[in-house]
Write an enzyme that holds these catalytic residues in place. Structure first.
Site, mmCIF file in Angstrom:
data_model
loop_
_atom_site.group_PDB
_atom_site.id
_atom_site.type_symbol
_atom_site.label_atom_id
_atom_site.label_comp_id
_atom_site.label_asym_id
_atom_site.label_seq_id
_atom_site.Cartn_x
_atom_site.Cartn_y
_atom_site.Cartn_z
ATOM 1 N N ASP A 206 0.831 -1.206 0.000
ATOM 2 C CA ASP A 206 0.000 0.000 0.000
ATOM 3 C C ASP A 206 0.873 1.266 0.000
ATOM 4 O OD1 ASP A 206 -2.799 1.021 0.356
ATOM 5 O OD2 ASP A 206 -1.917 1.921 2.139
ATOM 6 N N GLU A 258 14.596 -15.067 0.303
ATOM 7 C CA GLU A 258 15.029 -16.104 1.243
ATOM 8 C C GLU A 258 14.119 -17.326 1.174
ATOM 9 O OE1 GLU A 258 14.764 -14.496 5.183
ATOM 10 O OE2 GLU A 258 16.233 -12.908 4.715
HETATM 11 C C1 GLC Z 1 -4.247 3.029 -0.795
HETATM 12 C C2 GLC Z 1 -5.456 2.156 -0.682
HETATM 13 C C3 GLC Z 1 -6.613 3.018 -0.271
HETATM 14 C C4 GLC Z 1 -6.285 3.626 1.073
HETATM 15 C C5 GLC Z 1 -4.970 4.373 1.047
HETATM 16 C C6 GLC Z 1 -4.458 4.663 2.422
HETATM 17 O O1 GLC Z 1 -4.378 3.987 -1.788
HETATM 18 O O2 GLC Z 1 -5.687 1.472 -1.868
HETATM 19 O O3 GLC Z 1 -7.807 2.296 -0.211
HETATM 20 O O4 GLC Z 1 -7.314 4.512 1.433
HETATM 21 O O5 GLC Z 1 -3.963 3.623 0.422
HETATM 22 O O6 GLC Z 1 -4.012 3.502 3.049
#
Ligand code: GLC
Length: 551
Positions: A206, A258
């Site tokens: 993310d 790993e």
């Molecule tokens: C990314 C995710 C989204 C979230 C953001 C903050 O863009 O896909 O859904 O709100 O990160 O974590």
């Protein structure tokens, strides 16, 4: 043997909205388990599961309070282990979602930080700074939350007085962590190992382009972001896509390597240009990244061709496989995006619903979504399907204000419709008394309301129905699994006129897409493998249609 991630089709499971097995109105792991055979039968290679960790749900699970456990609404660790092993038995890889840019404000680290003094080691795990102004009443700099409003919230000291401010590039419930702090690095490396040891095949990362920040926390001022493609990135943005983020992924790659078999990463990298994405895909960094340039591209041949060429060129340079994606839980559903006049759709604005005021032609949107699916699945590399795309689900655009859940809606005072419209619980049957098969009978109301006619898109309506979106996806995935030309590899463009994109994959497969307003003749003698709509009686390719041919 070729690495699986270079050609895999990954199905994105948004657990809150997939299947609610226990009847509380929220999807869960038991629900995912119940539908794994459906996914295997659909023909995908892997599933990616959005965050399922304990969370106060300030941002639908992207505010994680414990990275090594399961949110009780979704189940528990035993259930997760069972799901992973059942998926593997069905031949499906499992990719989880790791959220390393920020934790929840309920994470033990942040609670410790709040109850510790300014300058303490506990506070060093985050970005705490004194405010500006005489009383420290102004935020430390001009950074903005991605969801609207300032990126800083003032904390309260133990004596009840206003204290330091902390940084959050998303909601106030998602404080950004300090990647210069070794305990943060250790926490995430331990988390990777925790899940890899449980058999997980990879992670979607993310906000992968966000983790490191300018040590001075300097103002953004008039910095233009994303940096336009025709400009060199000579000065770094204070918090996006900074050079030092890459060393984190070199370390993470070493951890993935790993394992036997090696684990794989896919980065969420919204940087507006393919060359900057490819920099994350150098051989000692991430394996793949979502191709958001493709996701954002309007349904116009020149634009798409440029994106495809650019993607392939930049990825080839670093030896990475391209990926192709039409939608996810953050953007308008493709069937609704393509229902708009594509000349008016701002290619940078397909996220978060900024073009909703444009008139929509839903039938055209479906037609183009079908054509786009066959285009995507014929391109060289890996592909993603967001749950419900295989059913042709539209964006739900008329959610009442009282149903809204997305912090984006709240932080923009309703100016931005937010992302709830692509997160509506899936319809599995046409029975409204079970929320269209999402929940068991007598269950709680789903966490987001489904439209009254939601059942028309359901699995049971489409299963075995000739011409349904579901059957198109099944056929396409079956051909893709079987035909050596599809998946990883190269393409050669064919000269087919300006309103057509046509290319050859080797050995012996052609993909033709007609973006024009009149039918286009296909090569004589070619055998039709699959098309997104019936050909004309004379065998021509109608408008907004894709065909796969054996030349
Ligand atoms: C990314 C995710 C989204 C979230 C953001 C903050 O863009 O896909 O859904 O709100 O990160 O974590």
């Amino acid at each position: 043997m070729q690495a699986w991630w270079r050609s895999a089709v990954t199905y994105q499971v948004y657990p809150r909205s997939f299947v609610d097995a226990d009847g509380d109105g929220v999807g869960d792991i038991a629900g995912i388990r119940s539908r794994l055979p459906y996914l295997a039968d659909l023909g995908v290679d892997a599933i990616w599961i959005n965050p399922w960790y304990p969370s106060p749900m300030a941002d639908a699970g992207y505010d994680v309070s414990d990275y090594r456990d399961i949110e009780p609404v979704f189940g528990d660790l035993a259930e997760a282990d069972a799901m992973i092993s059942e998926a593997h038995q069905l031949g499906l890889k499992v990719i989880l979602d790791i959220v390393p840019n920020h934790t929840s404000d309920q994470h033990r680290f942040f609670r410790q930080a709040l109850s510790s003094d300014p300058g303490s080691p506990a506070r060093d795990r985050y970005y705490f700074r004194p405010g500006k102004g005489e009383q420290g009443e102004l935020p430390p700099n001009d950074w903005r939350s991605t969801f609207g409003g300032p990126a800083w919230t003032r904390s309260t000291d133990a004596d009840g007085n206003p204290g330091e401010w902390y940084l959050h590039l998303f909601t106030p419930g998602q404080p950004d962590v300090n990647w210069d702090n070794p305990e943060i690095r250790a926490e995430f490396e331990d988390t990777l190992r925790f899940w890899f040891d449980r058999g997980v095949d990879g992670f979607r990362i993310d906000v992968a382009y966000g983790l490191t920040k300018d040590p001075e926390l300097s103002d953004i001022g008039d910095f233009v972001w994303p940096v336009p493609v025709d400009r060199p990135v000579s000065v770094e943005h204070p918090h996006w896509d900074r050079t030092d983020v890459h060393q984190i992924y070199r370390q993470w790659r070493a951890i993935a390597d790993e394992y036997d078999p090696p684990r794989a990463y896919c980065g969420e990298i919204w940087v507006g240009r393919s060359d900057r994405v490819a920099a994350y895909l150098r051989p000692d960094e991430l394996h793949t990244a979502f191709n958001f340039e493709f996701l954002l591209a309007p349904w116009l041949p020149d634009h798409l061709r440029a994106v495809i060429d650019d993607t392939i060129a930049t990825h080839t340079e670093v030896g990475a496989a391209a990926t192709w994606v039409l939608g996810n839980h953050d953007v308008c559903r493709p069937a609704s995006r393509f229902a708009r006049d594509q000349h008016q759709v701002d290619p940078t604005g397909a996220t978060f619903g900024y073009f909703r005021d444009l008139p929509a032609d839903p039938a055209l949107g479906q037609r183009r979504a079908r054509a786009a699916a066959l285009l995507m699945l014929a391109l060289p590399g890996a592909a993603y399907i967001y749950q419900g795309e295989e059913l042709g689900l539209p964006e739900v655009e008329d959610l009442p204000a009282e149903a809204m859940q997305d912090p984006l809606w709240f932080q923009t005072d309703g100016q931005n419709p937010g992302r709830d419209g692509c997160r509506i619980p899936l319809p599995w049957t046409s029975d409204p008394t079970t929320s269209f098969g999402f929940s068991p009978a007598n269950a709680a109301t789903p966490w987001l309301p489904q439209p009254a006619d939601w059942g028309r898109w359901s699995l049971t309506e489409q299963d075995g129905a000739a011409g349904s979106m579901l059957e198109l996806y099944r056929q396409a995935l079956a051909i893709r699994a079987d035909h050596p030309a599809l998946g990883d590899g190269t393409l050669q463009w064919l000269d087919a006129g300006e309103s057509v994109l046509a290319f050859r994959r080797d050995p012996r497969l052609e993909c033709w897409v007609n973006f024009g307003e009149t039918p286009v003749a296909l090569p004589a003698q070619a055998q039709l493998l699959l098309s997104s709509a019936p050909l004309t009686p004379g065998g021509s390719l109608p408008p907004d249609t894709t065909a796969w041919l054996l030349p």
